[in-house]
Each structure stands twice: as C-alpha cells, then as structure tokens.
Motif scaffolding. Structure first.
Motif, mmCIF file in Angstrom:
data_model
loop_
_atom_site.group_PDB
_atom_site.id
_atom_site.type_symbol
_atom_site.label_atom_id
_atom_site.label_comp_id
_atom_site.label_asym_id
_atom_site.label_seq_id
_atom_site.Cartn_x
_atom_site.Cartn_y
_atom_site.Cartn_z
ATOM 1 N N UNK A 38 -2.106 -7.098 -8.435
ATOM 2 C CA UNK A 38 -0.977 -7.527 -9.255
ATOM 3 C C UNK A 38 0.343 -7.191 -8.581
ATOM 4 N N UNK A 39 0.352 -6.063 -7.879
ATOM 5 C CA UNK A 39 1.546 -5.638 -7.156
ATOM 6 C C UNK A 39 1.554 -6.169 -5.726
ATOM 7 N N UNK A 40 0.378 -6.243 -5.125
ATOM 8 C CA UNK A 40 0.285 -6.622 -3.714
ATOM 9 C C UNK A 40 0.618 -8.072 -3.427
ATOM 10 N N UNK A 41 0.166 -8.980 -4.281
ATOM 11 C CA UNK A 41 0.384 -10.406 -4.030
ATOM 12 C C UNK A 41 1.873 -10.756 -3.975
ATOM 13 N N UNK A 99 5.798 -4.272 -11.786
ATOM 14 C CA UNK A 99 5.909 -5.632 -12.327
ATOM 15 C C UNK A 99 7.255 -6.212 -11.914
ATOM 16 N N UNK A 100 7.343 -7.543 -11.950
ATOM 17 C CA UNK A 100 8.570 -8.202 -11.512
ATOM 18 C C UNK A 100 9.655 -8.111 -12.585
ATOM 19 N N UNK A 101 10.907 -7.885 -12.177
ATOM 20 C CA UNK A 101 12.004 -7.836 -13.143
ATOM 21 C C UNK A 101 12.460 -9.233 -13.538
ATOM 22 N N UNK A 102 13.130 -9.335 -14.655
ATOM 23 C CA UNK A 102 13.732 -10.604 -15.055
ATOM 24 C C UNK A 102 15.081 -10.756 -14.361
ATOM 25 N N UNK A 129 12.497 -2.368 -8.012
ATOM 26 C CA UNK A 129 12.048 -2.381 -9.408
ATOM 27 C C UNK A 129 10.526 -2.459 -9.475
ATOM 28 N N UNK A 130 9.941 -3.314 -8.635
ATOM 29 C CA UNK A 130 8.481 -3.461 -8.623
ATOM 30 C C UNK A 130 7.797 -2.178 -8.183
ATOM 31 N N UNK A 131 8.404 -1.475 -7.216
ATOM 32 C CA UNK A 131 7.814 -0.226 -6.744
ATOM 33 C C UNK A 131 7.789 0.822 -7.850
ATOM 34 N N UNK A 145 0.834 -1.210 0.000
ATOM 35 C CA UNK A 145 0.000 0.000 0.000
ATOM 36 C C UNK A 145 0.865 1.256 0.000
ATOM 37 N N UNK A 146 1.900 1.253 0.827
ATOM 38 C CA UNK A 146 2.745 2.441 0.964
ATOM 39 C C UNK A 146 3.623 2.681 -0.260
ATOM 40 N N UNK A 147 3.957 1.616 -1.001
ATOM 41 C CA UNK A 147 4.882 1.751 -2.131
ATOM 42 C C UNK A 147 4.190 1.711 -3.496
#
Length: 256
Positions: A91-94, A137-140, A131-133, A78-80
C-alpha cells in the motif's frame, strides 16, 4: 515484458515472492540495521516493481531503465516504511515506486515547464512523500496546501504541469469492439471534413447570387438586422427585402 523482465541477466519471473508476514518480519529486522534482511526485502519485492512498470509500457522508455528506477523507489519505500502502523507494505510501496518512475519521466521529458512551476511541483511531491512516510497513506490536496501554505489552485496547476503527456490514440474504453481513444473525446467537432465541405458548398452557392441578394443576407444573418432596417438601408420596401431574401435562401438550398 508481461511475462519476464531480465535485469543483470536475472529473470524476475523466477524471483521469490514474499508473504505479508515474511515482509513484516524482514521490515522489523531491516529497521534494526540488518542489511541481509534489507537485501531479502528488495529481492522479494522486485515483482512489485515489475507490476508497476507495466503501467508505463507504452511510453517508449527502455524497460531496464524503468525497472532500475522502480527499484530505487522500492528501496526508498523499504527505508522509510513505518512498521508501527497497521498498513501493508505494498500500500505504501506502490505509490513510492510510481512516484520515482514519474519523476524520472518528467526529468527526461521533451516538454519544458517553467522553473517556478517545476519548483512548486517538487515541493508538493516532497511534502507528499513526507506525509506518506509518517501516515502511510496519500495526503489530500487540501492537506498539502495547508502543509506548504500554498493555494489549492497553485498545487493543482503545478501537478498538472508535470503530468506525463499521453497519446491521442491512447484507448480509454473498449467493449469487445472498436476502442474509444482520447482523440474521440477531445476532437474538434467544428473543424471537420464535413464542415469544410459545407463551407465550400455555401461559398459556391453564395457566389451565384446577385450583389443585392448577398448584401441582404449579410445584413440579415451576419449583422442581425431586421427586414425593416435592411429596407431603409438599401432603399427598397420591406416586401421586396422579404421576397429577395426568400429567393436567395431558396437558391442556396437547391445548390447545396
């Protein structure tokens, strides 16, 4: 656990579930410093935490502990969260919740990992969160390697070293019948009960041969020599070597 998780006497099954537009509105207010909106976001996404911790239900950990650790990941998410990007909060929280729980499990694991390997893994995780913040999305692996100026192999080894262990009896596939477990995929096909019995039977059959027959089989099948080489070594003709070899193999087949 699948139906409810009580924490501080509150049944999470009765908690309100926020719609996506409600979440987005509350996120905007929370970013502006509205503490009440932040609290509503936390309360409205506790079921998201509950759905995540169900994936870790077979670890033998206390459910309340996992839930509270998952809530820490939720608060960080939530904060980021970047409201400027067109990304759903879940998508970001999980991944943030999962990462926080895995970090907790690693820190409390009985398996010991070298300090240097653990430090590398934590740097990777921190880079991943940063990177996600920024990108939601997740980085490779390649992107993380470029960010940290590390070899791809070092990152893979570090992440593998802190991966949570799983049970050999963990089911990996089930099709309305007996489940296929991890053990079925990694079991030793050489050192089985059947092979042990065969070795015992072979040893017993070999003991019934003459010393010369055992010597011929040893030279032929363990040392890989030809019949001519064996005949020259033990001082008999090649025809005699062939006859003794066939006789020895015939006796072994009958014994087994």
């Amino acid at each position: 656990m699948q139906n409810k998780v009580e924490i501080c006497g509150v049944n999470t099954a009765r908690l309100k579930v926020l719609k996506n537009d409600e979440i987005q509105a509350l996120l905007l207010r929370s970013k502006q410093g509205d503490k009440q909106a932040r609290e509503q976001l936390i309360a409205g996404n506790l079921r998201l935490v509950l759905s995540v911790i169900q994936k870790f239900s077979n670890r033998g950990e206390n459910v309340d502990d996992l839930f509270q650790v998952g809530c820490i990941g939720l608060i960080k998410a939530i904060d980021n969260f970047n409201t400027d990007l067109d990304v759903r909060f879940s998508t970001y929280g999980v991944p943030m919740i999962v990462g926080e729980i895995r970090r907790y499990l690693r820190d409390n694991s009985a398996l010991r990992v070298s300090r240097s390997m653990r430090d590398t893994a934590y740097k990777v995780l921190q880079a991943k969160e940063a990177y996600m913040a920024k990108h939601q999305r997740e980085p490779t692996i390649e992107q993380i390697a470029e960010m940290l100026e590390l070899k791809r192999e070092d990152i893979v080894f570090a992440l593998d070293a802190i991966t949570d262990p799983i049970s050999l009896y963990e089911p990996v596939y089930s099709d309305s019948g007996d489940a296929l477990c991890v053990m079925d995929q990694v079991k030793d096909s050489k050192n089985t009960d059947e092979r042990w019995l065969e070795q015992i039977a072979l040893k017993d059959a070999m003991s019934r041969l003459t010393d010369r027959e055992r010597l011929i089989l040893n030279l032929r099948f363990y040392q890989g020599k030809t019949q001519m080489e064996v005949s020259g070594e033990i001082g008999i003709s090649q025809a005699q070597v062939s006859r003794l070899e066939k006789n020895a193999l015939s006796q072994i087949r009958k014994s087994m």
